[in-house]
Design a protein around this motif. Sequence first.
Motif, PDB file in Angstrom:
ATOM      1  N   VAL A  40     -10.180   1.040   0.204  1.00 20.45           N
ATOM      2  CA  VAL A  40      -9.043   1.876  -0.192  1.00 20.45           C
ATOM      3  C   VAL A  40      -8.423   2.563   1.024  1.00 20.45           C
ATOM      4  O   VAL A  40      -7.204   2.663   1.126  1.00 20.45           O
ATOM      5  CB  VAL A  40      -9.463   2.900  -1.271  1.00 20.45           C
ATOM      6  CG1 VAL A  40      -8.398   3.944  -1.488  1.00 20.45           C
ATOM      7  CG2 VAL A  40      -9.760   2.180  -2.568  1.00 20.45           C
ATOM      8  N   PHE A  41      -9.249   3.009   1.959  1.00 24.16           N
ATOM      9  CA  PHE A  41      -8.724   3.639   3.172  1.00 24.16           C
ATOM     10  C   PHE A  41      -7.842   2.673   3.943  1.00 24.16           C
ATOM     11  O   PHE A  41      -6.719   3.017   4.340  1.00 24.16           O
ATOM     12  CB  PHE A  41      -9.867   4.134   4.060  1.00 24.16           C
ATOM     13  CG  PHE A  41      -9.422   4.605   5.410  1.00 24.16           C
ATOM     14  CD1 PHE A  41      -8.774   5.819   5.552  1.00 24.16           C
ATOM     15  CD2 PHE A  41      -9.625   3.834   6.536  1.00 24.16           C
ATOM     16  CE1 PHE A  41      -8.341   6.261   6.791  1.00 24.16           C
ATOM     17  CE2 PHE A  41      -9.196   4.256   7.775  1.00 24.16           C
ATOM     18  CZ  PHE A  41      -8.560   5.472   7.907  1.00 24.16           C
ATOM     19  N   ILE A  42      -8.327   1.448   4.129  1.00 20.05           N
ATOM     20  CA  ILE A  42      -7.562   0.468   4.887  1.00 20.05           C
ATOM     21  C   ILE A  42      -6.284   0.083   4.140  1.00 20.05           C
ATOM     22  O   ILE A  42      -5.214  -0.014   4.721  1.00 20.05           O
ATOM     23  CB  ILE A  42      -8.430  -0.765   5.194  1.00 20.05           C
ATOM     24  CG1 ILE A  42      -9.497  -0.386   6.217  1.00 20.05           C
ATOM     25  CG2 ILE A  42      -7.594  -1.925   5.701  1.00 20.05           C
ATOM     26  CD1 ILE A  42     -10.543  -1.435   6.446  1.00 20.05           C
ATOM     27  N   SER A  43      -6.396  -0.126   2.843  1.00 22.97           N
ATOM     28  CA  SER A  43      -5.212  -0.487   2.055  1.00 22.97           C
ATOM     29  C   SER A  43      -4.187   0.645   2.042  1.00 22.97           C
ATOM     30  O   SER A  43      -2.983   0.410   2.164  1.00 22.97           O
ATOM     31  CB  SER A  43      -5.615  -0.835   0.630  1.00 22.97           C
ATOM     32  OG  SER A  43      -6.500  -1.917   0.617  1.00 22.97           O
ATOM     33  N   SER A  44      -4.653   1.858   1.893  1.00 24.43           N
ATOM     34  CA  SER A  44      -3.746   3.002   1.841  1.00 24.43           C
ATOM     35  C   SER A  44      -3.116   3.270   3.205  1.00 24.43           C
ATOM     36  O   SER A  44      -1.960   3.689   3.284  1.00 24.43           O
ATOM     37  CB  SER A  44      -4.499   4.235   1.360  1.00 24.43           C
ATOM     38  OG  SER A  44      -3.632   5.321   1.240  1.00 24.43           O
ATOM     39  N   LEU A  45      -3.873   3.028   4.246  1.00 19.51           N
ATOM     40  CA  LEU A  45      -3.356   3.250   5.592  1.00 19.51           C
ATOM     41  C   LEU A  45      -2.185   2.318   5.893  1.00 19.51           C
ATOM     42  O   LEU A  45      -1.256   2.696   6.599  1.00 19.51           O
ATOM     43  CB  LEU A  45      -4.470   3.037   6.619  1.00 19.51           C
ATOM     44  CG  LEU A  45      -4.168   3.371   8.061  1.00 19.51           C
ATOM     45  CD1 LEU A  45      -3.926   4.865   8.197  1.00 19.51           C
ATOM     46  CD2 LEU A  45      -5.316   2.941   8.950  1.00 19.51           C
ATOM     47  N   ASN A  46      -2.218   1.125   5.331  1.00 15.69           N
ATOM     48  CA  ASN A  46      -1.190   0.130   5.603  1.00 15.69           C
ATOM     49  C   ASN A  46      -0.115   0.067   4.519  1.00 15.69           C
ATOM     50  O   ASN A  46       0.775  -0.771   4.606  1.00 15.69           O
ATOM     51  CB  ASN A  46      -1.826  -1.250   5.764  1.00 15.69           C
ATOM     52  CG  ASN A  46      -2.730  -1.306   6.963  1.00 15.69           C
ATOM     53  OD1 ASN A  46      -2.396  -0.791   8.011  1.00 15.69           O
ATOM     54  ND2 ASN A  46      -3.889  -1.918   6.810  1.00 15.69           N
ATOM     55  N   GLU A  47      -0.191   0.896   3.510  1.00 16.43           N
ATOM     56  CA  GLU A  47       0.753   0.836   2.389  1.00 16.43           C
ATOM     57  C   GLU A  47       2.064   1.517   2.755  1.00 16.43           C
ATOM     58  O   GLU A  47       2.117   2.718   2.979  1.00 16.43           O
ATOM     59  CB  GLU A  47       0.143   1.506   1.164  1.00 16.43           C
ATOM     60  CG  GLU A  47       1.038   1.538  -0.027  1.00 16.43           C
ATOM     61  CD  GLU A  47       1.441   0.172  -0.521  1.00 16.43           C
ATOM     62  OE1 GLU A  47       2.632  -0.024  -0.770  1.00 16.43           O
ATOM     63  OE2 GLU A  47       0.559  -0.691  -0.645  1.00 16.43           O
ATOM     64  N   TYR A  48       3.127   0.721   2.806  1.00 17.00           N
ATOM     65  CA  TYR A  48       4.424   1.262   3.180  1.00 17.00           C
ATOM     66  C   TYR A  48       5.297   1.560   1.970  1.00 17.00           C
ATOM     67  O   TYR A  48       5.984   2.575   1.929  1.00 17.00           O
ATOM     68  CB  TYR A  48       5.159   0.285   4.104  1.00 17.00           C
ATOM     69  CG  TYR A  48       6.584   0.689   4.358  1.00 17.00           C
ATOM     70  CD1 TYR A  48       6.873   1.725   5.228  1.00 17.00           C
ATOM     71  CD2 TYR A  48       7.635   0.077   3.695  1.00 17.00           C
ATOM     72  CE1 TYR A  48       8.172   2.132   5.447  1.00 17.00           C
ATOM     73  CE2 TYR A  48       8.946   0.476   3.906  1.00 17.00           C
ATOM     74  CZ  TYR A  48       9.205   1.495   4.789  1.00 17.00           C
ATOM     75  OH  TYR A  48      10.490   1.905   4.993  1.00 17.00           O
TER      76      TYR A  48
END
Length: 159
Positions: A89-97
């Motif tokens: 979730v951290f990685i996905s949220s970090l890259n979510e534009y």
Amino acid sequence: MIPAPIMLPLAFMVFWSKLGMAGQAVSKVISHAVVFAAIRLAFISLGFRSVDRQLVEVATTLGATGRDVLHTVVLPTVVPHVCSWLVFVFISSLNEYIIAYLVAGFQVETLPIKVFNSLRMGFQPTMCVSAVLFLLVDILAFSLIARIGNLPRLMGGGG
């Protein structure tokens, strides 16, 4: 069916604007939590499914209380799934534009919005550095998950 990646952020944008909270950091955080709830539920349910019922039965037969079974059998099995959920979730949220842009706009400048704005203004070498840092963080996180836990089992496979 999974809605198109733009539909849910658009719904969030309309919802937060009706409440008068569009462009606030709180609305962005809540929107991310709702979007990534499915990942959380999937990982936690995989963790609870991987608990060996025979171990729980043996522990209770040998006189362990419910709290003891929780601390000695269930939590050691579920914690790797929770940790891997947090990393995903951290990685996905970090890259979510898309969610960051539609919900928070340019009032709350997150890293993906900053990257996009920088790309619109022209090429800057800092974007290459941030892309490499994103990649290194992803590789490090997934390597730690693979090293600490059994990655195929954590993902629901046999392994």
